[in-house]
Structures are given as structure tokens and as C-alpha cells.
Design an enzyme around this catalytic site. Structure first.
Site, PDB file in Angstrom:
ATOM      1  N   CYS A 278       1.520   0.940  -8.091  1.00 60.80           N
ATOM      2  CA  CYS A 278       1.661   2.371  -8.377  1.00 60.80           C
ATOM      3  C   CYS A 278       1.474   2.883  -9.877  1.00 60.80           C
ATOM      4  CB  CYS A 278       3.128   2.715  -8.003  1.00 60.80           C
ATOM      5  SG  CYS A 278       3.356   2.722  -6.234  1.00 60.80           S
ATOM      6  N   ARG A 435       6.989 -13.108 -21.033  1.00 55.17           N
ATOM      7  CA  ARG A 435       8.153 -12.248 -20.674  1.00 55.17           C
ATOM      8  C   ARG A 435       9.378 -12.103 -21.468  1.00 55.17           C
ATOM      9  NH1 ARG A 435       7.151  -8.119 -16.601  1.00 55.17           N
ATOM     10  NH2 ARG A 435       5.363  -8.904 -15.222  1.00 55.17           N
TER      11      ARG A 435
HETATM   12  C1  UDX Z   1       1.179   3.040   0.045  1.00 53.57           C
HETATM   13  C2  UDX Z   1       0.526   3.595  -1.272  1.00 53.57           C
HETATM   14  O1  UDX Z   1      -0.119   2.454  -1.564  1.00 53.57           O
HETATM   15  C3  UDX Z   1       1.637   4.333  -2.034  1.00 53.57           C
HETATM   16  O2  UDX Z   1       0.686   5.000  -3.008  1.00 53.57           O
HETATM   17  C4  UDX Z   1       2.315   5.195  -1.204  1.00 53.57           C
HETATM   18  O3  UDX Z   1       3.366   5.701  -2.184  1.00 53.57           O
HETATM   19  C5  UDX Z   1       2.895   4.572  -0.039  1.00 53.57           C
HETATM   20  O4  UDX Z   1       2.123   3.965   0.715  1.00 53.57           O
HETATM   21  P1  UDX Z   1       2.469   0.708   0.368  1.00 53.57           P
HETATM   22  O5  UDX Z   1       3.131   0.826   1.645  1.00 53.57           O
HETATM   23  O6  UDX Z   1       2.700  -0.391  -0.674  1.00 53.57           O
HETATM   24  O7  UDX Z   1       2.165   2.039  -0.397  1.00 53.57           O
HETATM   25  O8  UDX Z   1       0.905   0.143   0.884  1.00 53.57           O
HETATM   26  P2  UDX Z   1       0.839  -0.656   2.148  1.00 53.57           P
HETATM   27  O9  UDX Z   1       1.451  -1.835   2.045  1.00 53.57           O
HETATM   28  O10 UDX Z   1      -0.973  -1.122   1.772  1.00 53.57           O
HETATM   29  O11 UDX Z   1       0.799   0.036   3.486  1.00 53.57           O
HETATM   30  C6  UDX Z   1       0.108   0.945   4.135  1.00 53.57           C
HETATM   31  C7  UDX Z   1      -0.061   0.717   5.587  1.00 53.57           C
HETATM   32  O12 UDX Z   1      -0.883   1.804   6.173  1.00 53.57           O
HETATM   33  C8  UDX Z   1      -1.000  -0.541   5.807  1.00 53.57           C
HETATM   34  O13 UDX Z   1      -0.278  -1.477   6.578  1.00 53.57           O
HETATM   35  C9  UDX Z   1      -2.197   0.004   6.593  1.00 53.57           C
HETATM   36  O14 UDX Z   1      -2.708  -0.813   7.752  1.00 53.57           O
HETATM   37  C10 UDX Z   1      -1.731   1.093   7.195  1.00 53.57           C
HETATM   38  N1  UDX Z   1      -2.676   2.250   7.515  1.00 53.57           N
HETATM   39  C11 UDX Z   1      -3.620   2.499   6.479  1.00 53.57           C
HETATM   40  C12 UDX Z   1      -2.698   2.592   8.820  1.00 53.57           C
HETATM   41  O15 UDX Z   1      -1.777   2.453   9.676  1.00 53.57           O
HETATM   42  N2  UDX Z   1      -3.491   3.740   9.221  1.00 53.57           N
HETATM   43  C13 UDX Z   1      -4.466   3.895   8.280  1.00 53.57           C
HETATM   44  O16 UDX Z   1      -5.166   4.800   8.884  1.00 53.57           O
HETATM   45  C14 UDX Z   1      -4.539   3.392   7.240  1.00 53.57           C
HETATM   46  C1  UDX Z   2       7.685   1.407  -9.682  1.00 47.34           C
HETATM   47  C2  UDX Z   2       8.530   2.209  -9.835  1.00 47.34           C
HETATM   48  O1  UDX Z   2      10.034   1.874 -10.636  1.00 47.34           O
HETATM   49  C3  UDX Z   2       9.244   2.928  -8.429  1.00 47.34           C
HETATM   50  O2  UDX Z   2      10.555   3.856  -8.880  1.00 47.34           O
HETATM   51  C4  UDX Z   2       8.083   3.368  -7.474  1.00 47.34           C
HETATM   52  O3  UDX Z   2       8.664   4.262  -6.494  1.00 47.34           O
HETATM   53  C5  UDX Z   2       7.094   2.355  -7.537  1.00 47.34           C
HETATM   54  O4  UDX Z   2       6.609   2.033  -8.697  1.00 47.34           O
HETATM   55  P1  UDX Z   2       7.500  -1.184  -8.930  1.00 47.34           P
HETATM   56  O5  UDX Z   2       6.176  -1.166  -9.277  1.00 47.34           O
HETATM   57  O6  UDX Z   2       7.703  -1.796  -7.580  1.00 47.34           O
HETATM   58  O7  UDX Z   2       8.133   0.202  -8.979  1.00 47.34           O
HETATM   59  O8  UDX Z   2       8.480  -1.971  -9.836  1.00 47.34           O
HETATM   60  P2  UDX Z   2       9.000  -1.672 -11.331  1.00 47.34           P
HETATM   61  O9  UDX Z   2      10.501  -2.384 -11.603  1.00 47.34           O
HETATM   62  O10 UDX Z   2       9.018  -0.263 -11.891  1.00 47.34           O
HETATM   63  O11 UDX Z   2       7.889  -2.652 -12.294  1.00 47.34           O
HETATM   64  C6  UDX Z   2       6.720  -2.068 -12.778  1.00 47.34           C
HETATM   65  C7  UDX Z   2       6.025  -3.390 -13.756  1.00 47.34           C
HETATM   66  O12 UDX Z   2       6.489  -2.929 -14.894  1.00 47.34           O
HETATM   67  C8  UDX Z   2       6.246  -4.818 -13.423  1.00 47.34           C
HETATM   68  O13 UDX Z   2       5.134  -5.336 -13.484  1.00 47.34           O
HETATM   69  C9  UDX Z   2       7.378  -5.145 -14.344  1.00 47.34           C
HETATM   70  O14 UDX Z   2       7.429  -6.332 -14.692  1.00 47.34           O
HETATM   71  C10 UDX Z   2       7.044  -4.341 -15.625  1.00 47.34           C
HETATM   72  N1  UDX Z   2       8.230  -3.911 -16.463  1.00 47.34           N
HETATM   73  C11 UDX Z   2       9.281  -3.475 -15.993  1.00 47.34           C
HETATM   74  C12 UDX Z   2       7.932  -4.389 -17.743  1.00 47.34           C
HETATM   75  O15 UDX Z   2       7.018  -4.880 -18.104  1.00 47.34           O
HETATM   76  N2  UDX Z   2       9.034  -4.159 -18.656  1.00 47.34           N
HETATM   77  C13 UDX Z   2      10.124  -3.402 -18.258  1.00 47.34           C
HETATM   78  O16 UDX Z   2      10.865  -3.104 -19.085  1.00 47.34           O
HETATM   79  C14 UDX Z   2      10.181  -3.195 -17.179  1.00 47.34           C
END
Ligand code: UDX
Ligand code: UDX
Length: 464
Positions: A278, A435
Site C-alpha cells: 500500500c 531493524r
Molecule cells: C487489494 C489492493 O491492492 C488494495 O489497494 C486495496 O485496498 C484492496 O485490494 P489485496 O486484498 O491485498 O489488496 O489484494 P490481493 O490479495 O491481490 O487480492 C485481490 C483479489 O482480487 C485477488 O485474489 C484477485 O484474484 C481478485 N480479483 C482480481 C478478482 O476476483 N477479479 C478481478 O477482476 C481481479
Molecule cells: C499499512 C497501514 O498501516 C494500514 O492502515 C493500511 O490499511 C495498509 O497499509 P501494512 O502495509 O500492512 O499497513 O503495514 P504497516 O504496519 O503499516 O507497515 C508498513 C511498512 O512500514 C512495513 O514494511 C514496516 O516494517 C514499516 N515500518 C513501520 C517501519 O519501517 N517503521 C515503523 O516505525 C513502522
């Protein structure tokens, strides 16, 4: 046997990291609803039916098992799902566009639009569409336009309900969220749809944590929340570079500034760089949005956060090179951790990948170790030749190595027997703690050359 009658039918399109856990929580908290999750990938849907779920998330399997087959169902039949549901959550992926206008920055909306058209084609009744994927501002309005072009006389309301769940803590985040954001049109039918979504979450979340707004504010808030979180990490990472120059300790600086309640103490851990599906995507999306509206200065401000993140992983590898006498060719380097953060198998945009690629450019022999992410690591690096080793056991990974580099903050790495690791490594034995999770002084006493992030290194052998 007659099919059980549920109060409402909810559907989710996209059984990924977001869709799966979200719907499992709704099903668990709302036994009165039938919750179906569909996906185009049959393999993924099949895995959701087993105990070997397609994603690793602490607590997820227990949650799924508590309602699977009762009011939580997984299927590939998208059309049936659409037909029988009143509320449709969409959490298909929206990756960064790799081609054409906006390539490298804007979101690729092809799956999103295709899903909208599928809904339009198949629907036989009014629906509320819940935008759960992160999308550019005004997508909800655009989607409503597509859907309103139907000749069936159906009404579709599009509600924005961005997810804020972080991987590794998704279940806790879903159960006790800081807030749930629900954005809708402020017309009579828009407000009715908003209320319907509020009512779902109100089954377990206090009303004061359910925030409502218009669609654009809701869509923008998601991009801004992630950009602010990433900004904090890039801010502290930029300061870590300065700390190393002036003999300050970034952990002490983070602690001192974090005590100011206006700043707060979370998300101030300096690291080898943030990853995850993200942060980068959402910042670039924000940058593109600003550029589209001619706000070049604003775009550049936010783009700086991604630049510092790239700089940080480059800097990490430069530190490794410099410490190891400017050559790592053929040296065995054990990379501890490949997941983008602890407690997940997810490796999307992981800093460990850029570190690995940079180490390989210097012809190092990289051994990747991770308790959950080896499978994904192999897939990410499948085009990078055979000179990478994968070894889940950190002791085996580090045996005969010249260096250990910590890329993910898994708890397991904090409690390893570093005396044993040291004994089995080439000397001088280096540790690069990307880290800052280890006891650097203790490692130094054991004999390691220790290079943390944002702290002066602890070295036995000093050149004049
Ligand atoms: C995704 C996006 O990356 C993120 O920006 C958003 O906030 C939420 O959806 P994520 O759930 O992590 O996040 O993605 P992913 O694990 O890749 O899941 C998406 C799923 O949608 C896949 O399993 C894919 O097969 C499915 N998909 C995609 C469908 O069922 N139909 C489609 O046409 C395209
Ligand atoms: C993030 C947001 O936190 C969440 O709210 C959103 O919906 C999706 O994106 P996520 O990507 O799952 O969630 O993980 P997050 O815990 O936010 O960490 C993101 C990255 O930042 C990781 O690589 C983590 O290791 C790094 N990180 C986090 C740091 O390097 N330092 C910190 O202090 C905190």
C-alpha cells in the site's frame, strides 16, 4: 433440507489480503447475514476452503473456521454471488499502472471497471456497492455513472469504505478499529445506503468509531492516512542517516521526540525501509492526483517520501559494502527476514527484495531466511538465477557466512543463540541490523562487527 434464511446477503469480490479477513470478521460478528466471498482465481478459493489458507494472518484460520460453511462461503461463481446479494464489497486489486498515461504512478483500474460492468450485466435488483479497494478520488462517482447507465431501471449506490487494516494485526484491527470510514452521496438514497453499511459495522463497533463523510473525503482520507504513516518512517529514516554522522542514536531521538504528545511515539522505528502493497502505491497515487490538478509543488513534497525510502535501502547496502572492505563478491550473506514486516508471509514491495537485488549486483552469495515468506521470496526472485539460496533455519543460513543482515523484525531473530552463530561464521563476522532489534553491545562483546541503523557502528578493527 431447506436453505437457511438470512437477514441479508453480502458479497465480496476479491478474496485477497483485504477481502478475506474483512468478510470473515463480518461473518463472525453477524451470524444473521450470509457472507459470500468470490474470486476469479479458483486455486485461491479452493485454499480458502481448507486449513491452509492462501494468506497467513495470526488468528485468521480460527476466525474463518468459526463461520465457514455456516454463514461464510467461498466461491468462484461471481455471477450467482452478484445476483443474490444486496450489498457487494469490492476488494479486487488496484496495482500501480505499468503502461500508458500515468504509468508508474496512477492506479490501474481495469479490474475495478470490469467488476462494475459485471455487476451491471448480471444484476436483477438494486444494490449497494462498497468500495473497499483503495482507489483514486472520484472513482465512486465514476462507478455510479457507469452503473446508472442501465436500462433495467435498477438503482446502484456506491459507498466508499476504505480498509485501514495492517497485515499481521488485521484481525485485531478489524475487531477493534480506531475508526471505520463510510463515505456516501449526501442525497436521500445515498444516506440510506450509508446507513445500511453503518448498520453492518454497528453489530460490534461502537457508534463513536463509525465516521461518515462524502465519497471524495473518504477516498482521499485513505490515501492521506497511508501517506502520513509512510511520511513518519521516511522522516525518521532520513534522520537515521544524520545520526550515524554525528554519533547520535536514532532510537534515543525517536524516544525523545515521541514523548511529545503532539508527535506521538508510534511509527518512529528507523528501518531498512518501508514495504507492503500500500504505502508506495498510495503515495504515488496521491502524487499523480496532485499533478493532475496542477499542484506540482504538493506532488513533489509527497514524492520525496518514496525517494527517501529508496535512499534508505541503497544506504543499507552501501554500509554493508563499505564495512566489508568494499567487496562482497562471492561472500555468503545471510539475509534474516524477507517479509515486508514481521508476522506476515507477504513480500510485496519488501525492502528485502531491493537489498537482495543490490547485493546480487555486487555478486554476493545471498542466503534468504524467513519463517513464513520463503515461498514468496522464491517467486519474487525466480528470474534472478540460481545463485540465491533459501534456508528457513537461520543457523544453517548463517553457517559459513561473512555477514548477517536483518531485514525483517521477526521476534525469532531477537532470541537466537548469537554465540553459536558467531562461532559458525567466517571472521570478521558482521551483523547489519536493518531493524535495530538486536542487543548491539552484547553482539559486539561476542565478537561481531555491528552496524545498526542510525547508530554509530561497534567495530573491533578500526582503520586510521
Ligand atoms: C487489494 C489492493 O491492492 C488494495 O489497494 C486495496 O485496498 C484492496 O485490494 P489485496 O486484498 O491485498 O489488496 O489484494 P490481493 O490479495 O491481490 O487480492 C485481490 C483479489 O482480487 C485477488 O485474489 C484477485 O484474484 C481478485 N480479483 C482480481 C478478482 O476476483 N477479479 C478481478 O477482476 C481481479
Ligand atoms: C499499512 C497501514 O498501516 C494500514 O492502515 C493500511 O490499511 C495498509 O497499509 P501494512 O502495509 O500492512 O499497513 O503495514 P504497516 O504496519 O503499516 O507497515 C508498513 C511498512 O512500514 C512495513 O514494511 C514496516 O516494517 C514499516 N515500518 C513501520 C517501519 O519501517 N517503521 C515503523 O516505525 C513502522
Amino acid at each position: 433440507m431447506a436453505e437457511k434464511k438470512f437477514e441479508r446477503n453480502l458479497l465480496c469480490i476479491g478474496a485477497g489480503y483485504v477481502g478475506g479477513p474483512t468478510m470473515a470478521m463480518i461473518a463472525h460478528k453477524c451470524p444473521q447475514y450470509k457472507v459470500t466471498v468470490v474470486d476469479v482465481m479458483a486455486e485461491k478459493i479452493a485454499a480458502w476452503q481448507t486449513d491452509d489458507l492462501p494468506i497467513y494472518e495470526p488468528g485468521l484460520l480460527e476466525l474463518v473456521k468459526s463461520c465457514r460453511g455456516k454463514n461464510l462461503f467461498f466461491s468462484t461463481d461471481v455471477e450467482k454471488g452478484i445476483k443474490e446479494s444486496e450489498v457487494i464489497f469490492i476488494s479486487v486489486n488496484t496495482p500501480t499502472k505499468t503502461f500508458g498515461e500515468g504509468a508508474g504512478k496512477s492506479a490501474d483500474l481495469q479490474y475495478w471497471e470490469k467488476t462494475a460492468r459485471d455487476i451491471l450485466r448480471v444484476s436483477e435488483s438494486d444494490k449497494i456497492i462498497v468500495e473497499r479497494s483503495t482507489l483514486p478520488v472520484k472513482t465512486a462517482i465514476a462507478m455510479e455513472r457507469i452503473l446508472s447507465l442501465n436500462e433495467k431501471g435498477l438503482n446502484f449506490e456506491v459507498v466508499s469504505n476504505p480498509e485501514f487494516l495492517a497485515e499481521g494485526t488485521a484481525i485485531r484491527d478489524l475487531e477493534k478499529p480506531d475508526r471505520v470510514l463510510i463515505g456516501s452521496k449526501e442525497t436521500e438514497s445515498g444516506l440510506k445506503a450509508r446507513q445500511a453499511i453503518v448498520d453492518i459495522y454497528a453489530n460490534w463497533i461502537p457508534k463513536s468509531n463509525l465516521i461518515t463523510s462524502n465519497q471524495m473525503s473518504s477516498e482521499l482520507s485513505k490515501l492521506v492516512a497511508n501517506s502520513f504513516l509512510a511520511q513518519r518512517i521516511s522522516s525518521i529514516n532520513s534522520i537515521s542517516a544524520l545520526c550515524e554522522k554525528v554519533d547520535a542514536d536514532v532510537r534515543e531521538v525517536a524516544n525523545a521526540i515521541g514523548k511529545d504528545s503532539r508527535i506521538g511515539d508510534k511509527f518512529l522505528n528507523a528501518s531498512v525501509g518501508f514495504g507492503g502493497s500500500c504505502f508506495k502505491k498510495d503515495i504515488l497515487n496521491l502524487v499523480y492526483l496532485c499533478e493532475t490538478y496542477g499542484l506540482q509543488d504538493v506532488a513533489e513534497y509527497w514524492e520525496g517520501i518514496v525517494k527517501i525510502n529508496d535512499y534508505q535501502s541503497t544506504r543499507f547496502v552501501q554500509t554493508i559494502m563499505k564495512a566489508m572492505f568494499n567487496t562482497i563478491t562471492n561472500k555468503r550473506i545471510a539475509l534474516f527476514g524477507f517479509a515486508f514486516k514481521a508476522n506476515t508471509s507477504d513480500t510485496r514491495e519488501t525492502a528485502a527484495l531491493s537489498v537482495t537485488k543490490k547485493l546480487m549486483m555486487e555478486k554476493a552469495h545471498v542466503v534468504i531466511s524467513d519463517p513464513k515468506a520463503i515461498k514468496n521470496a522464491k517467486n519474487d526472485l525466480k528470474d534472478y538465477g540460481d545463485d540465491i539460496e533459501y534456508e528457513e533455519d537461520p543457523y544453517k543460513a548463517a553457517k559459513g557466512a561473512h555477514a548477517i543482515a536483518i531485514a525483517t523484525e521477526w521476534d525469532l531473530y531477537k532470541t537466537l543463540d548469537y554465540e553459536k552463530l558467531y562461532h559458525d561464521m567466517e571472521k570478521p563476522a558482521f551483523i547489519f541490523d536493518g531493524r535495530n532489534i538486536l542487543d548491539h553491545e552484547k553482539l559486539f562483546e561476542i565478537g561481531f562487527e555491528v552496524h545498526p541503523i542510525g547508530r554509530p557502528p561497534l567495530i573491533h578493527f578500526k582503520e586510521n
